[in-house]
Design a protein around this motif. Sequence first.
Motif, PDB file in Angstrom:
ATOM      1  N   GLY A   1       0.842  -1.195   0.000  1.00  0.00           N
ATOM      2  CA  GLY A   1       0.000   0.000   0.000  1.00  0.00           C
ATOM      3  C   GLY A   1       0.868   1.232   0.000  1.00  0.00           C
ATOM      4  O   GLY A   1       1.026   1.894   1.031  1.00  0.00           O
TER       5      GLY A   1
ATOM      6  N   ASP B   1      -0.223   4.434   1.575  1.00  0.00           N
ATOM      7  CA  ASP B   1      -0.494   4.424   3.014  1.00  0.00           C
ATOM      8  C   ASP B   1       0.727   4.143   3.875  1.00  0.00           C
ATOM      9  O   ASP B   1       0.736   4.462   5.061  1.00  0.00           O
ATOM     10  CB  ASP B   1      -1.548   3.353   3.339  1.00  0.00           C
TER      11      ASP B   1
ATOM     12  N   ASP C   1      -4.564  -6.704  -4.350  1.00  0.00           N
ATOM     13  CA  ASP C   1      -4.821  -6.363  -2.960  1.00  0.00           C
ATOM     14  C   ASP C   1      -6.248  -6.793  -2.602  1.00  0.00           C
ATOM     15  O   ASP C   1      -7.151  -6.645  -3.411  1.00  0.00           O
ATOM     16  CB  ASP C   1      -4.672  -4.847  -2.752  1.00  0.00           C
TER      17      ASP C   1
ATOM     18  N   SER D   1      -7.511  -0.117  -2.033  1.00  0.00           N
ATOM     19  CA  SER D   1      -6.697   0.852  -1.312  1.00  0.00           C
ATOM     20  C   SER D   1      -6.525   2.119  -2.135  1.00  0.00           C
ATOM     21  O   SER D   1      -6.901   2.186  -3.321  1.00  0.00           O
ATOM     22  CB  SER D   1      -5.322   0.257  -1.014  1.00  0.00           C
TER      23      SER D   1
ATOM     24  N   THR E   1      -3.743   3.117  -3.171  1.00  0.00           N
ATOM     25  CA  THR E   1      -2.800   2.745  -4.217  1.00  0.00           C
ATOM     26  C   THR E   1      -3.548   2.101  -5.378  1.00  0.00           C
ATOM     27  O   THR E   1      -3.308   2.417  -6.554  1.00  0.00           O
ATOM     28  CB  THR E   1      -1.750   1.767  -3.661  1.00  0.00           C
TER      29      THR E   1
ATOM     30  N   PRO F   1      -3.831  -2.532   6.869  1.00  0.00           N
ATOM     31  CA  PRO F   1      -2.904  -1.969   5.888  1.00  0.00           C
ATOM     32  C   PRO F   1      -1.443  -2.101   6.266  1.00  0.00           C
ATOM     33  O   PRO F   1      -0.581  -1.720   5.499  1.00  0.00           O
ATOM     34  CB  PRO F   1      -3.313  -0.495   5.830  1.00  0.00           C
TER      35      PRO F   1
END
Length: 643
Positions: free
Chosen positions: A221, A224, A253, A257, A259, A642
Amino acid sequence: MVKDLLARGLTRRRFLQVSAAAGALVAVGDRLVGGTLAQSPASSSNQEAEEKVFRAVCPSTSLCTATCPLLATVKDGRITHILNHPEYKCCVKGHSHRMTVYDPTRLKYPMVRVGERGEGKFKRISWDEAIDTYANKIKEVIGKYGNQAILWYPARGTGGLARAAAKQRLPNVLGGMVTTWGSLCIANKGPAAASVYGTQNSESDLHTIKDSNLAIIWGYGFADSNRRVDFAGEAMRILMDAKERGCRIVVIDPFFSQTAAKADQWIPIKPGTDGAMALAMANVIINGNLYNKEFVDRFVLGFDEFKAHVQQYTPEWAAKITGVPADVITNLAVEYATKQPAALFPGDGPSRAGHDPSQWVRACGALAALVGSVGKPGTNACSGMGFNKAISAPAALTAADKSKVTVKINECQIGDAILSGKAVQASGKTADVDIHMLIGTGASVINQAGDSNKIVKALKKLDYIIAVDLFMTPFAKYADLLLPATTIFEGNDCSFYGSAGHAIVYNEKCIEPMYECRSDLDIWAAVATKLGVGADYHADWKDVDWMRETLKAAAQSAPHLADVTIERLQKEHVVFVGPRPFIPFQEQVAGSKPFPTKSGKIELYSKDMEAQGLPALPTYLDDFENERHELAKKYPLAICTPH
């Protein structure tokens, strides 16, 4: 944060003025003397002259692979606010640390427990009594049970250059104590990568994707977590720049997210099943004759065995396990094989999920080897560690020869070791342990080491516990002696992430220690002196002395540190070391060096893994608590964080 500043009487105009002054910091260069920003004739009011700007670093760097420099403005001995470095930005975590410094719930003075363990009931004592107790308990336990009865655990909260050697030297000059090995965060990645490539330092800098046609971000991520870069936000800028240049970004994922939101394609996958998809991709590449035959013949060991092994892992089989459609798996495998240079970045998340997630790491390393995506710009070999800064404390500085204790406890198994009296060693063998005392510095072991209930049970079994921290953490509530530590802003230090990125960032003392708090170095020096080993420990050394000597010693075996001195760090604030971008195995692929495995090749078939009773070839193991587990009907949800 602006509201907080305004509430303290700082006007918005003044906030902007200070921000502008900080922005001019790079321009003024060596006009920054002793933490004071030199004033120009146009800004010579008393109010301006009283304000100082200090070079600092985000305290989260002990846990974050980014190493973000900060600027702290100080007036009347108090940090007024935290600013970005003019060139390198920090995320919200860094900016929030002013609140950490002035949080009213900080530990303020030494205390001893007066209630039951876990109740959090303590009474205040003096530092003299605290140091006496600390030293006497060490002497008592060693005298009764021996040095191996004490677990010495300076954890992530003790990161930084100033304590790198000191935290090892104190137990050693006393004859040694049981210490820890392994990692709470990336225990699987390093050894798994090493089983394939011979070293944990097998992951390229993310910057390499500037030369990639395809980048597969698998379980990272970047929006994040600041992974695989030096500074906050840098990863997403790199991704977006690469995307603008034509690199296709694919994110795998379980959840959508930030990303994934910026990617060209998001592939959701069921948590813990990543290994199934990776092995199915290998099946497609091999059976489609898409692998790089020349590269495999020259550099890879165990291809024939791996080829036979992956026949069972078809895309159709994997689709049922992962929830990813078979055609999506097939198309991505084909694209990865045919759009070289391409970079597959296996992240931290999947390396912690499922039954033995190290198998997924190995499978990803095998994928890169199959298509020759190793040792060239635009490629990445494996999940693992990045560039090794080699800033470790040498044996001479840690007095390693004085320690007679050889047993260690894996960080992930502290509770098990205390309760069972058995500790798995890095070699795979099991050793007997008999822990009676735990000294934890910056170590909130209850909520960090896994299985909190087991940890609590283990803590209740111990004779004595010493905790040193900033706050009343869950672990601190179980301490018999509780000591208040300083933050990074209350001393000099230097931050870096040992095996990723290239930045080393200096932190100068911004304010005096709050309340009755003391630095770890001051506490250890006082304890060493009380136990009669002050001179041997170097109790007279200050934080800058420890940093200077550690850098000098490390440079003897790491040429890239030869020109990194404490004076240079103090002057420049941020210093970069090593090749940028770091792309491992370039010399091996060029033919000038063998791979650092026993065979000198990339090992898809690992005899070392086999010798430890683990699968010799990357294998998907499905026996964990997933939707096919017997508990799934009762517990249908999977937690996915995350981190």
